[in-house]
Design a protein around this motif. Structure first.
Motif, PDB file in Angstrom:
ATOM      1  N   LEU A 173      79.162  -6.774 -26.755  1.00  0.00           N
ATOM      2  CA  LEU A 173      79.240  -5.544 -27.316  1.00  0.00           C
ATOM      3  C   LEU A 173      79.840  -4.399 -26.495  1.00  0.00           C
ATOM      4  CD1 LEU A 173      75.856  -4.835 -29.128  1.00  0.00           C
ATOM      5  CD2 LEU A 173      77.889  -5.114 -30.205  1.00  0.00           C
ATOM      6  N   GLN A 174      79.776  -4.721 -25.093  1.00  0.00           N
ATOM      7  CA  GLN A 174      80.229  -3.803 -23.956  1.00  0.00           C
ATOM      8  C   GLN A 174      81.617  -3.990 -23.991  1.00  0.00           C
ATOM      9  OE1 GLN A 174      78.264  -4.003 -20.336  1.00  0.00           O
ATOM     10  NE2 GLN A 174      79.626  -2.190 -19.440  1.00  0.00           N
ATOM     11  N   SER A 194      89.441 -22.066 -28.624  1.00  0.00           N
ATOM     12  CA  SER A 194      88.494 -21.257 -28.573  1.00  0.00           C
ATOM     13  C   SER A 194      87.687 -20.375 -29.308  1.00  0.00           C
ATOM     14  CB  SER A 194      88.942 -19.936 -27.341  1.00  0.00           C
ATOM     15  OG  SER A 194      89.622 -18.986 -28.155  1.00  0.00           O
ATOM     16  N   MET A 195      86.194 -20.756 -29.523  1.00  0.00           N
ATOM     17  CA  MET A 195      85.314 -20.410 -30.308  1.00  0.00           C
ATOM     18  C   MET A 195      84.952 -18.968 -29.860  1.00  0.00           C
ATOM     19  SD  MET A 195      85.742 -22.451 -32.964  1.00  0.00           S
ATOM     20  CE  MET A 195      84.186 -21.784 -34.109  1.00  0.00           C
ATOM     21  N   ASP A 196      85.271 -17.691 -30.119  1.00  0.00           N
ATOM     22  CA  ASP A 196      84.790 -16.349 -29.772  1.00  0.00           C
ATOM     23  C   ASP A 196      83.653 -16.096 -30.672  1.00  0.00           C
ATOM     24  OD1 ASP A 196      84.299 -14.270 -28.459  1.00  0.00           O
ATOM     25  OD2 ASP A 196      86.311 -13.270 -29.131  1.00  0.00           O
ATOM     26  N   THR A 197      82.510 -16.559 -30.806  1.00  0.00           N
ATOM     27  CA  THR A 197      81.383 -16.535 -31.616  1.00  0.00           C
ATOM     28  C   THR A 197      80.288 -16.827 -30.793  1.00  0.00           C
ATOM     29  OG1 THR A 197      80.314 -16.963 -33.763  1.00  0.00           O
ATOM     30  CG2 THR A 197      81.657 -18.626 -32.635  1.00  0.00           C
ATOM     31  N   GLU A 245      80.193  -6.995 -36.721  1.00  0.00           N
ATOM     32  CA  GLU A 245      80.566  -8.339 -36.912  1.00  0.00           C
ATOM     33  C   GLU A 245      79.828  -9.348 -35.610  1.00  0.00           C
ATOM     34  OE1 GLU A 245      84.509 -11.191 -35.258  1.00  0.00           O
ATOM     35  OE2 GLU A 245      84.488  -8.779 -35.387  1.00  0.00           O
ATOM     36  N   LEU A 246      79.353  -8.656 -34.683  1.00  0.00           N
ATOM     37  CA  LEU A 246      78.737  -9.221 -33.442  1.00  0.00           C
ATOM     38  C   LEU A 246      77.405  -9.437 -33.917  1.00  0.00           C
ATOM     39  CD1 LEU A 246      80.130  -7.483 -30.210  1.00  0.00           C
ATOM     40  CD2 LEU A 246      80.550  -9.972 -31.087  1.00  0.00           C
ATOM     41  N   TYR A 247      76.639  -8.604 -34.750  1.00  0.00           N
ATOM     42  CA  TYR A 247      75.311  -8.727 -35.057  1.00  0.00           C
ATOM     43  C   TYR A 247      75.161  -9.430 -36.104  1.00  0.00           C
ATOM     44  CZ  TYR A 247      73.012  -4.953 -32.413  1.00  0.00           C
ATOM     45  OH  TYR A 247      72.449  -4.197 -31.096  1.00  0.00           O
ATOM     46  N   THR A 248      76.273  -9.676 -36.891  1.00  0.00           N
ATOM     47  CA  THR A 248      76.251 -10.911 -38.076  1.00  0.00           C
ATOM     48  C   THR A 248      76.273 -12.314 -37.114  1.00  0.00           C
ATOM     49  OG1 THR A 248      77.313  -9.324 -39.429  1.00  0.00           O
ATOM     50  CG2 THR A 248      77.415 -11.547 -39.963  1.00  0.00           C
ATOM     51  N   GLN A 249      77.029 -12.357 -36.227  1.00  0.00           N
ATOM     52  CA  GLN A 249      77.191 -13.632 -35.683  1.00  0.00           C
ATOM     53  C   GLN A 249      75.852 -14.041 -34.927  1.00  0.00           C
ATOM     54  OE1 GLN A 249      80.458 -13.617 -32.699  1.00  0.00           O
ATOM     55  NE2 GLN A 249      81.881 -13.055 -34.573  1.00  0.00           N
ATOM     56  N   GLU A 262      71.434 -10.909 -48.894  1.00  0.00           N
ATOM     57  CA  GLU A 262      70.942  -9.609 -49.428  1.00  0.00           C
ATOM     58  C   GLU A 262      71.535  -8.424 -48.611  1.00  0.00           C
ATOM     59  OE1 GLU A 262      69.635  -6.830 -52.008  1.00  0.00           O
ATOM     60  OE2 GLU A 262      69.766  -8.945 -52.286  1.00  0.00           O
ATOM     61  N   ILE A 263      71.678  -8.523 -47.282  1.00  0.00           N
ATOM     62  CA  ILE A 263      71.994  -7.381 -46.466  1.00  0.00           C
ATOM     63  C   ILE A 263      73.467  -7.286 -46.738  1.00  0.00           C
ATOM     64  CG2 ILE A 263      72.307  -6.752 -44.020  1.00  0.00           C
ATOM     65  CD1 ILE A 263      69.892  -7.996 -43.675  1.00  0.00           C
ATOM     66  N   GLN A 264      74.194  -8.345 -46.551  1.00  0.00           N
ATOM     67  CA  GLN A 264      75.739  -8.395 -46.736  1.00  0.00           C
ATOM     68  C   GLN A 264      76.153  -7.879 -48.214  1.00  0.00           C
ATOM     69  OE1 GLN A 264      77.071 -12.487 -46.123  1.00  0.00           O
ATOM     70  NE2 GLN A 264      76.890 -12.160 -43.864  1.00  0.00           N
ATOM     71  N   MET A 265      75.460  -8.426 -49.164  1.00  0.00           N
ATOM     72  CA  MET A 265      75.712  -7.694 -50.568  1.00  0.00           C
ATOM     73  C   MET A 265      75.459  -6.284 -50.620  1.00  0.00           C
ATOM     74  SD  MET A 265      74.075  -8.987 -54.212  1.00  0.00           S
ATOM     75  CE  MET A 265      72.520  -8.517 -53.693  1.00  0.00           C
ATOM     76  N   THR A 266      74.387  -5.755 -50.078  1.00  0.00           N
ATOM     77  CA  THR A 266      74.088  -4.461 -49.965  1.00  0.00           C
ATOM     78  C   THR A 266      75.230  -3.625 -49.257  1.00  0.00           C
ATOM     79  OG1 THR A 266      71.762  -4.790 -50.097  1.00  0.00           O
ATOM     80  CG2 THR A 266      72.363  -2.418 -49.289  1.00  0.00           C
ATOM     81  N   MET A 267      75.504  -4.109 -47.999  1.00  0.00           N
ATOM     82  CA  MET A 267      76.734  -3.531 -47.246  1.00  0.00           C
ATOM     83  C   MET A 267      77.954  -3.351 -47.930  1.00  0.00           C
ATOM     84  SD  MET A 267      75.502  -2.586 -44.291  1.00  0.00           S
ATOM     85  CE  MET A 267      77.115  -2.134 -43.257  1.00  0.00           C
TER      86      MET A 267
END
Length: 253
Positions: free
Chosen positions: A105-106, A12-15, A121-125, A151-156
């Protein structure tokens, strides 16, 4: 029976990222002997029939695979591969993506504010799925979005490293302060003991001083009394001698 086997093999691909159906890549020899050709054959054929469409441009697929690499896994000696979908997204797909994001999210009880790994994680997906949709229509735009994502991931990651370093620094300072507090408490106890010993020494010295002063006073009084008696004796003797002298001199006159 073959359908049940193929569904059991597909994880199951939960993404939120849209992937194609898994494709059987190869079978390990030792597992192939155990399973026999009748089990692996029908399942593989059925999944390969849903492989990536040949109409998708090669360069677009290369960009997609670079942005979202395919996933591989092994199940009962069979190696499976699943690539990201190259199907263009419609307006309905975007609306469904938003609904799926809200539902996940809910369902996973993500926090609405503050730091939340689940929400991140969900917003990244979701962002990866948007990059996939954009890349299919324009590979250059997808590559640019990939740079933004990295760039966002590197900043985070930098913020996370800084946060962890600050926590470690704070812990070290707290431990040092606690250790310094214990040292100060021990020093205060030692000073209290020294103070008690010094006060005892002062009391003993004061007692010896009082005794010495009392003996000196008594000795001085005794000496004064002795001197007074001697003076009185000398005065009396002097008076007697004076009287005798006057008695001797008086008849001659």
């Amino acid at each position: 029976m073959a359908t049940a086997t193929s569904e059991r093999m597909i994880p199951s691909m939960d993404t939120l990222v849209k992937y194609d159906n898994p494709v059987a890549v190869t079978t390990r020899p030792e597992k192939a002997k155990e399973q026999g050709p009748s089990k692996a054959g029908p399942s593989a054929c059925k999944l390969q029939s849903t492989a990536v469409s040949p109409d998708v441009r090669k360069e677009t697929m290369e960009v997609l695979n670079a942005i979202l690499p395919s996933q591989e896994w092994e199940d009962e000696g069979q190696i499976w591969k699943q690539q990201v979908s190259s199907t263009p997204a419609t307006r309905i797909d975007v609306i469904n993506l938003q609904e799926q994001l809200d539902m996940k999210l809910q369902a996973r009880q993500a926090r609405e504010t503050g730091i939340c790994p689940v929400r991140r994680e969900l917003y990244t997906q979701c962002f990866d799925e948007i990059i996939r949709q954009v890349t299919i229509n324009c590979a250059e735009r997808g590559s640019l979005l990939l740079r933004v994502r990295d760039e966002i991931q590197m900043t985070m990651t930098a913020y996370q490293t800084l946060y962890q370093s600050s926590i470690a620094f704070g812990m070290r300072k707290a431990l040092q302060a606690e250790q310094g507090k214990e040292d100060l408490i021990n020093t205060a106890e030692e000073l209290k003991l020294q103070k008690a010993e010094l006060e005892k020494t002062v009391a003993e010295l004061r007692q010896r001083f009082d005794q010495t002063e009392r003996r000196a006073t008594e000795l001085r009084e005794a000496e004064e009394k002795k001197y007074t008696e001697e003076i009185q004796f000398l005065k009396k003797t002097n008076q007697q001698l004076k009287t005798q002298l006057e008695g001797i001199i008086a008849p001659k006159k």
